[in-house]
Design a protein around this motif. Structure first.
Motif, short mmCIF file in Angstrom:
data_model
loop_
_atom_site.label_atom_id
_atom_site.label_comp_id
_atom_site.label_asym_id
_atom_site.label_seq_id
_atom_site.Cartn_x
_atom_site.Cartn_y
_atom_site.Cartn_z
N PHE A 157 -11.08 18.04 -5.15
CA PHE A 157 -10.81 18.70 -3.87
C PHE A 157 -10.92 17.73 -2.69
N ARG A 158 -11.25 16.47 -2.99
CA ARG A 158 -11.44 15.49 -1.94
C ARG A 158 -10.11 15.13 -1.29
N ASP A 159 -10.19 14.79 -0.01
CA ASP A 159 -9.02 14.26 0.68
C ASP A 159 -8.99 12.75 0.44
N TRP A 160 -8.17 12.34 -0.52
CA TRP A 160 -8.13 10.93 -0.92
C TRP A 160 -7.32 10.13 0.11
N LYS A 161 -7.92 9.08 0.63
CA LYS A 161 -7.24 8.19 1.57
C LYS A 161 -7.17 6.79 0.97
N ALA A 162 -5.96 6.31 0.76
CA ALA A 162 -5.79 5.00 0.13
C ALA A 162 -6.49 3.90 0.92
N ALA A 163 -6.52 4.04 2.24
CA ALA A 163 -7.12 3.01 3.09
C ALA A 163 -8.61 2.81 2.78
N ASP A 164 -9.26 3.82 2.19
CA ASP A 164 -10.68 3.71 1.88
C ASP A 164 -10.95 2.80 0.68
N TYR A 165 -9.91 2.46 -0.07
CA TYR A 165 -10.11 1.71 -1.31
C TYR A 165 -9.36 0.38 -1.32
N LEU A 166 -8.90 -0.07 -0.17
CA LEU A 166 -8.11 -1.30 -0.11
C LEU A 166 -9.00 -2.54 -0.27
N PRO A 167 -8.63 -3.44 -1.17
CA PRO A 167 -9.34 -4.70 -1.24
C PRO A 167 -8.93 -5.60 -0.06
N LEU A 173 4.49 -4.09 -0.05
CA LEU A 173 5.86 -4.31 -0.49
C LEU A 173 6.79 -4.58 0.68
N ALA A 174 6.61 -3.85 1.77
CA ALA A 174 7.39 -4.07 3.00
C ALA A 174 6.41 -4.42 4.12
N ALA A 175 6.94 -4.89 5.23
CA ALA A 175 6.08 -5.24 6.36
C ALA A 175 5.23 -4.04 6.76
N TYR A 176 3.96 -4.30 7.02
CA TYR A 176 3.02 -3.22 7.35
C TYR A 176 3.44 -2.51 8.64
N ASP A 177 3.48 -1.20 8.59
CA ASP A 177 3.88 -0.39 9.73
C ASP A 177 2.74 0.60 10.03
N GLU A 178 2.13 0.45 11.21
CA GLU A 178 0.99 1.30 11.56
C GLU A 178 1.36 2.78 11.65
N LYS A 179 2.63 3.07 11.78
CA LYS A 179 3.07 4.46 11.89
C LYS A 179 3.13 5.15 10.53
N LYS A 180 3.11 4.38 9.46
CA LYS A 180 3.20 4.95 8.11
C LYS A 180 1.81 5.09 7.50
N GLU A 181 1.66 6.07 6.61
CA GLU A 181 0.44 6.18 5.83
C GLU A 181 0.45 5.12 4.73
N THR A 182 -0.73 4.80 4.24
CA THR A 182 -0.86 3.80 3.18
C THR A 182 -0.90 4.49 1.81
N GLY A 349 -3.06 12.27 0.41
CA GLY A 349 -4.33 12.97 0.28
C GLY A 349 -4.78 13.26 -1.13
N ARG A 350 -4.06 12.73 -2.15
CA ARG A 350 -4.42 13.02 -3.53
C ARG A 350 -4.42 11.76 -4.38
#
Length: 362
Positions: A157-167, A173-182, A349-350
Motif C-alpha cells: 500500500f506504500r506510495d513507491w517513489k523511484a527517487a527514494d532508491y536512486l544510487p 536513457l534521455a536527458a533528465y527533465d525535472e518536469k517528468k517523474e522518475t 507510485g507502485r
C-alpha cells in the motif's frame, strides 16, 4: 481425530455425490465437539468405522484390529494434510499479493505471477530441511518466511517513489527533465525477461513520459552468478557511468539527443542480434569471460571510444570503486526495495515485479 478426518472427506465427497450429504450433519456435530475438547455424543465414529471394517471382518477377522489402527493413523494424516494444504494456500496467496509470486524462493515456478528471473533464497526449503532431519529448522524457516511476508504487507500500500532508491551517478536513457517523474528498473543483463521488459519500454515510448534509470543487479546463484557474465557486464556499465562526459544526472549541459554509453551498451545487449539471428544477450550468456570482454570492447570502439579510453574503462571496471558501487546497489535492491523478482520497475507510485506489458507501461 477420526470424526474430523471423516468430516473433511465427506465434505469433498458430498460436493460430488448427494448420497454422502446425509452424513455431513452428524460429522459436523461430532467435529465441533472434538475441536472444543468434548467427547462426541453420537455413534457417528463407530458407525463409520463399522461400515469400513465390515468387509474386512467377513474376509479376514484377524485384520480388523490392525485395520482399525490404520484408520486412526490415516485420519491423522488426512487432518495434517488438510491443515498444511490450507496453510500453503494462504501463504501462497499472501506471497502473490505482496511479491507478485506464490513462491518467494523460486518465482519462476509460479504461473500466476508475472514472468521474471527469480532471486534464489539461501534458506533451505521445508522439504530440504525435513530430508536433512532438521524438523525444528524446517518449521522455524517456514514460519520466519511467512512472518517476512506479513511484515511486508504494508509495502503493498506504500506510495513507491523511484527517487527514494536512486544510487549516486544514476544514468538516464534521455536527458533528465525535472518536469517528468522518475522511473527506476532493477535488471540483470543476463535475464531474458529484462530484455523483454526493455523491448516493451521501447515500444511503449516509456522514456518520453518518465526519466528512466536503472540499477544493474547481477543475480547471485548457488555457485557464482545465475548468469555467468552478468557481473562482468555490470562492471562495464558502472565503469562507463564514471567516464568523463558520461550522461548522468549531473550532466545538464549534454545534448538532449545524446544516449549515454551505458544505455547504448544495454540497448545492444537487449535488442541486438548477430548475423545468425541469435540475440547478443544469449551469446553473452554462453561465452567465456575473455570472449565477452573482447565483444564489449569491440562495441565500445563502434560507439566512438579510442583504444586509450577503452583501456581506461576496462581498468575502472576491475577497480575497487566499481566493486563498491555494485555492493551498494545490491544493498538497495535487497534491503530497501526488497524484491524477489527481476526485473522490477518502480513508477507511478507502485513497484511492479516481473515483466510489465506494453499496455501496463502506457
Amino acid at each position: 481425530m477420526f470424526c474430523i478426518a471423516a468430516f473433511i472427506v465427506l465434505l469433498f465427497m458430498g460436493a460430488v455425490s448427494a448420497r454422502y450429504r446425509r452424513y455431513l450433519s452428524k460429522a459436523w456435530s461430532c467435529t465441533i465437539r472434538r475441536v472444543t475438547f468434548r467427547p462426541c455424543d453420537t455413534t457417528f465414529k463407530q458407525d463409520v468405522k463399522d461400515h469400513l471394517l465390515a468387509p474386512i471382518a467377513v474376509r479376514a477377522p484377524a485384520m480388523v484390529r490392525p485395520a482399525s489402527v490404520a484408520l486412526e493413523v490415516l485420519a491423522v494424516l488426512v487432518i495434517l494434510t488438510t491443515v498444511w494444504s490450507g496453510y500453503t494456500v494462504v501463504k501462497s496467496g499472501l506471497n502473490l499479493y505482496v511479491y507478485g509470486t506464490c513462491n518467494k524462493s523460486d518465482s519462476a515456478s509460479c504461473s500466476l505471477g508475472a514472468e521474471a528471473c527469480s532471486i534464489p533464497v539461501e534458506t533451505p526449503t521445508f522439504a530440504e530441511s525435513i530430508v536433512a532431519f532438521d524438523v525444528v529448522g524446517a518449521f522455524g524457516n517456514e514460519f520466519s518466511s511467512l512472518g517476512e511476508t506479513i511484515s511486508a504487507l504494508p509495502a503493498r500500500f506504500r506510495d513507491w517513489k523511484a527517487a527514494d532508491y536512486l544510487p549516486e551517478g544514476s544514468s538516464y536513457l534521455a536527458a533528465y527533465d525535472e518536469k517528468k517523474e522518475t522511473a527506476l528498473e532493477v535488471i540483470d543483463p543476463g535475464c531474458t525477461f529484462c530484455r523483454q521488459l526493455f523491448n516493451n519500454i521501447q515500444e511503449a515510448g516509456f522514456d518520453d513520459k518518465y526519466n528512466l534509470t536503472y540499477i544493474a543487479y547481477p543475480i547471485a546463484g548457488t555457485d557464482g552468478y545465475k548468469f555467468e557474465n552478468s557481473l562482468l557486464v555490470t562492471q562495464y556499465l558502472e565503469a562507463l557511468k564514471l567516464q568523463p562526459g558520461s550522461a548522468n544526472a549531473a550532466d545538464a549541459a549534454l545534448d538532449a539527443e545524446e544516449v549515454p554509453l551505458d544505455w547504448q551498451l544495454l540497448e545492444r545487449i537487449f535488442t541486438g542480434e548477430n548475423d545468425k539471428g541469435v540475440s547478443f544477450q544469449s551469446r553473452i550468456n554462453s561465452m567465456d569471460q575473455p570472449q565477452v570482454t573482447a565483444l564489449l570492447e569491440e562495441w565500445l570502439t563502434e560507439f566512438g571510444l579510442s583504444p586509450e579510453e577503452i583501456a581506461t574503462v576496462a581498468d575502472t571496471a576491475a577497480s575497487d570503486e566499481v566493486a563498491g558501487i555494485i555492493a551498494e546497489n545490491k544493498e538497495i535492491v535487497e534491503t530497501d526495495i526488497h524484491t524477489v523478482k527481476i526485473p522490477t520497475i518502480i513508477f507511478d507510485g507502485r513497484r511492479h515485479d516481473g515483466v510489465v506489458s506494453v499496455d501496463g507501461l502506457n
